[in-house]
Design an enzyme around this catalytic site. Structure first.
Site, short mmCIF file in Angstrom:
data_model
loop_
_atom_site.label_atom_id
_atom_site.label_comp_id
_atom_site.label_asym_id
_atom_site.label_seq_id
_atom_site.Cartn_x
_atom_site.Cartn_y
_atom_site.Cartn_z
N LYS A 23 11.31 -19.29 -30.50
CA LYS A 23 11.57 -20.73 -30.71
C LYS A 23 10.30 -21.55 -30.53
O LYS A 23 9.96 -22.38 -31.37
CB LYS A 23 12.62 -21.21 -29.69
CG LYS A 23 12.71 -22.73 -29.58
CD LYS A 23 13.74 -23.18 -28.58
CE LYS A 23 13.29 -23.25 -27.15
NZ LYS A 23 12.57 -24.48 -26.75
N ASN A 24 9.59 -21.30 -29.43
CA ASN A 24 8.46 -22.17 -29.11
C ASN A 24 7.23 -21.87 -29.96
O ASN A 24 6.27 -22.65 -29.97
CB ASN A 24 8.13 -22.11 -27.62
CG ASN A 24 9.20 -22.82 -26.80
OD1 ASN A 24 10.02 -23.56 -27.36
ND2 ASN A 24 9.20 -22.60 -25.50
N CYS A 123 13.24 -36.39 -19.22
CA CYS A 123 13.59 -34.99 -19.44
C CYS A 123 14.21 -34.43 -18.18
O CYS A 123 13.85 -34.80 -17.07
CB CYS A 123 12.34 -34.21 -19.77
SG CYS A 123 12.66 -32.47 -19.96
N ARG A 128 7.62 -35.23 -17.95
CA ARG A 128 6.90 -34.53 -19.01
C ARG A 128 6.11 -35.54 -19.83
O ARG A 128 6.49 -35.92 -20.93
CB ARG A 128 7.87 -33.74 -19.89
CG ARG A 128 8.47 -32.57 -19.13
CD ARG A 128 9.47 -31.83 -19.94
NE ARG A 128 8.86 -30.93 -20.91
CZ ARG A 128 9.57 -30.22 -21.78
NH1 ARG A 128 10.88 -30.35 -21.83
NH2 ARG A 128 8.97 -29.40 -22.62
N ASP A 314 9.69 -20.90 -18.05
CA ASP A 314 10.96 -20.74 -18.77
C ASP A 314 11.77 -19.53 -18.29
O ASP A 314 12.88 -19.28 -18.79
CB ASP A 314 10.70 -20.60 -20.28
CG ASP A 314 10.20 -21.90 -20.90
OD1 ASP A 314 10.36 -22.95 -20.25
OD2 ASP A 314 9.66 -21.86 -22.01
N ARG A 406 20.56 -24.36 -28.28
CA ARG A 406 19.26 -24.93 -28.64
C ARG A 406 18.17 -23.86 -28.66
O ARG A 406 17.20 -23.98 -29.39
CB ARG A 406 18.85 -26.01 -27.63
CG ARG A 406 19.67 -27.27 -27.76
CD ARG A 406 19.14 -28.34 -26.87
NE ARG A 406 17.71 -28.55 -27.12
CZ ARG A 406 17.01 -29.56 -26.64
NH1 ARG A 406 17.61 -30.46 -25.89
NH2 ARG A 406 15.73 -29.69 -26.90
N1 EPU Z 1 1.57 -32.37 -18.83
C1 EPU Z 1 0.82 -33.48 -18.54
N2 EPU Z 1 0.43 -34.29 -19.57
C2 EPU Z 1 0.73 -33.99 -20.89
C3 EPU Z 1 1.49 -32.84 -21.17
C4 EPU Z 1 1.89 -32.04 -20.11
O1 EPU Z 1 0.53 -33.78 -17.38
O2 EPU Z 1 0.33 -34.76 -21.79
C5 EPU Z 1 2.02 -31.49 -17.72
C6 EPU Z 1 3.52 -31.34 -17.65
O3 EPU Z 1 4.11 -32.39 -16.92
C7 EPU Z 1 3.68 -29.98 -16.98
C8 EPU Z 1 2.48 -29.20 -17.53
O4 EPU Z 1 1.55 -30.18 -18.00
O5 EPU Z 1 3.56 -30.11 -15.59
C9 EPU Z 1 2.79 -28.24 -18.64
O6 EPU Z 1 3.56 -28.88 -19.65
P1 EPU Z 1 3.40 -28.48 -21.18
O7 EPU Z 1 2.84 -29.65 -21.91
O8 EPU Z 1 2.67 -27.20 -21.30
O9 EPU Z 1 4.90 -28.30 -21.63
P2 EPU Z 1 5.44 -28.56 -23.07
O10 EPU Z 1 4.38 -28.24 -24.05
O11 EPU Z 1 6.11 -29.88 -23.13
C10 EPU Z 1 6.25 -26.12 -23.53
C11 EPU Z 1 7.55 -25.47 -23.90
C12 EPU Z 1 8.48 -25.49 -22.70
C13 EPU Z 1 7.80 -24.75 -21.55
C14 EPU Z 1 6.44 -25.38 -21.26
C15 EPU Z 1 5.64 -24.62 -20.20
C16 EPU Z 1 7.77 -25.84 -26.28
C17 EPU Z 1 8.46 -26.53 -27.39
N3 EPU Z 1 8.15 -26.16 -25.04
O12 EPU Z 1 6.58 -27.46 -23.18
O13 EPU Z 1 9.64 -24.78 -23.08
O14 EPU Z 1 8.60 -24.82 -20.39
O15 EPU Z 1 5.64 -25.42 -22.46
O16 EPU Z 1 5.43 -23.32 -20.62
O17 EPU Z 1 6.90 -25.01 -26.50
C18 EPU Z 1 11.93 -24.28 -23.10
O18 EPU Z 1 11.73 -23.54 -24.07
O19 EPU Z 1 13.02 -24.28 -22.46
C19 EPU Z 1 10.89 -25.19 -22.65
C20 EPU Z 1 11.13 -26.24 -21.90
#
Ligand code: EPU
Length: 433
Positions: A23-24, A123, A128, A314, A406
């Protein structure tokens, strides 16, 4: 549709199960189809509501999405093609439903010179923010404003830059996807430091290279992009879903079962397999499969969820469920999303003994969980409740399983194939129950 899973627990799972595509990995790759007018064909895209939501977002941005080939299985492909480049807006109603829709921002801006994308908002797994996505795009020369809940980004042509994407909790996965997918069309060279090295990002980079992008350093924290003037179409098979694989493996182990999980890249699961070995699980693996034989009960084994190659956040909730039936105390920490513990209160309803401490859960394994009605609150928390329900004595009803739809393709059918007693009750049935 809300709906519920009705589980009669206690049966050790056994047999073989095949995982779907990731998915991701699929979501940012689908967004990358905005970068070209030629078709982008992705093989192995899972049938999930998140994929359907992004198809809607892309549809409103002039992208036609069509499934090639009938039936299910790894041969299915999603064909995406831009037919109209005039729209630049991703609406709140859709972005709110799925945060990954925010991944259209970078490609849209790079290709169309303007993007208006709703801020994703709150969220359930904790704060996030998207500040790093915006910082990266601003460094590439985007003019950014926030108005009425939308990010409005403009740039005639992005220009390469040196960008540090690391945040307080490490790298950002979708932030790296967004900035990388924009930098490929920027003029000149971009150096991304603190980039995410998750397999899903590497896979996105591979697709972009097939489309004509020039990227080095994928899978490391420093990624170099030499911008090109245009990208073409491509066909690409997405990687297997390592989180689905881990969830199915943990479900088998929690029931004291023996199972083979196929269609996987065992290397992507190295940290999870290492901790499973620590929990006493008998493991073997080949090119695209893993096999597990579970001890009863599992040994307690602490984890800390971290960016790749660490244990994925995850998988943290499902690990908490597994440790609920271990033979002692373990601490389950989440360094990526320290507040991602909504599953704890529901696991306690199933008889688990868990205490929350900042950023972690202290789990005292019990001899047996007992079935109850529990409510899913987010995707991986829901998966944890299914793992626990399968291990529990008696009947468990997991409500709100639309969360599972999802991110897991036909989870109930896959678990049934492993001998689980699990049924889906539609919303109407649930209302009368
Ligand atoms: N963060 C920041 N600033 C940003 C973005 C992120 O401080 O601009 C922080 C977040 O608050 C968190 C950390 O950085 O503490 C990591 O967040 P990340 O941005 O890596 O998460 P994401 O990209 O929003 C993806 C996956 C999530 C998974 C996380 C961590 C997708 C679509 N989503 O989210 O997947 O938990 O990386 O590996 O790829 C799931 O599939 O259930 C899911 C939530």
């Amino acid at each position: 549709m809300p709906g519920a899973f009705l589980i009669t627990g206690g049966t050790p799972l056994s047999g073989t199960v095949r995982v779907a595509g990731s998915k991701n990995a699929a979501l940012p790759m689908m967004a990358a189809a905005l970068l070209t007018d030629e078709p982008v064909v992705l093989d192995g895209v899972p049938r999930l509501t998140d994929v359907a939501t992004l198809c809607r977002v892309l549809g409103e941005l002039g992208v036609e999405a069509a499934w090639d080939g009938a039936g299910s299985g790894p041969s299915r492909a999603l064909r995406l093609q831009v037919l109209d480049r005039s729209a630049v807006r991703a609406r709140y109603a859709l972005v709110r439903r799925m945060r990954a829709s925010f991944c259209v921002l970078g490609p849209l801006l790079a290709r169309r010179g303007k993007a208006v994308v709703s801020l994703p908002g709150g969220c359930r797994i904790g704060p996030r923010p998207v500040d790093l996505h915006l910082k990266g795009l601003a460094a590439l020369g985007a003019e950014l404003t926030l108005a009425h809940g939308y990010v409005i980004a403009r740039a005639k042509r992005l220009r390469g830059a040196a960008i540090d994407l690391s945040g307080p909790a490490g790298p950002t996965v979708t932030g790296t996807a967004n900035v990388l997918s924009a930098a490929v069309l920027a003029r000149g060279e971009t150096l991304l430091r603190g980039a995410a090295g998750e397999p899903e990002i590497v896979d996105l980079g591979r697709l972009l290279c097939r489309m004509g992008a020039r990227i080095d350093g994928l899978g490391t924290s420093t990624v170099r992009v030499r911008g090109v003037d245009g990208l073409g179409g491509a066909r690409h098979r997405i990687i297997p879903d390592r989180i689905e694989a881990a969830t199915l493996a943990l479900a088998a182990v929690a029931t004291g079962g023996t199972a083979a999980v196929t269609g996987v890249v065992p290397g992507h699961l190295a940290a999870v397999l290492d901790r499973l070995a620590g929990a006493g699980v008998d493991l073997s693996s080949g090119a695209d499969w893993i096999r597990l034989g579970a001890p009863r009960p599992p040994r307690p084994c602490a984890i800390a969820a971290e960016p790749y190659p660490g244990i994925p956040s995850d998988v943290q909730a499902q690990w908490t469920a597994l440790m609920s039936v271990a033979s002692g105390r373990s601490v389950v920490r989440d360094r990526v999303f320290p507040q991602r513990f909504a599953h704890v209160a529901e696991l306690v309803r199933l008889g688990a003994r868990i205490e929350r401490i900042p950023g972690a859960a202290v789990v005292d394994g019990v001899a047996g969980l007992s079935g109850a009605t529990v409510t899913a609150s987010d995707l991986r928390a829901s998966a944890a409740l299914v793992v626990a329900g399968l291990a529990a004595r008696g009947k468990t009803r997991v409500e709100n399983v639309h969360w599972l739809d999802r991110g897991y393709e036909a989870l109930d059918r896959k678990l049934t194939g492993l001998g689980a007693a699990i049924k889906r009750a539609e919303a109407g049935v649930l209302a009368q129950a």
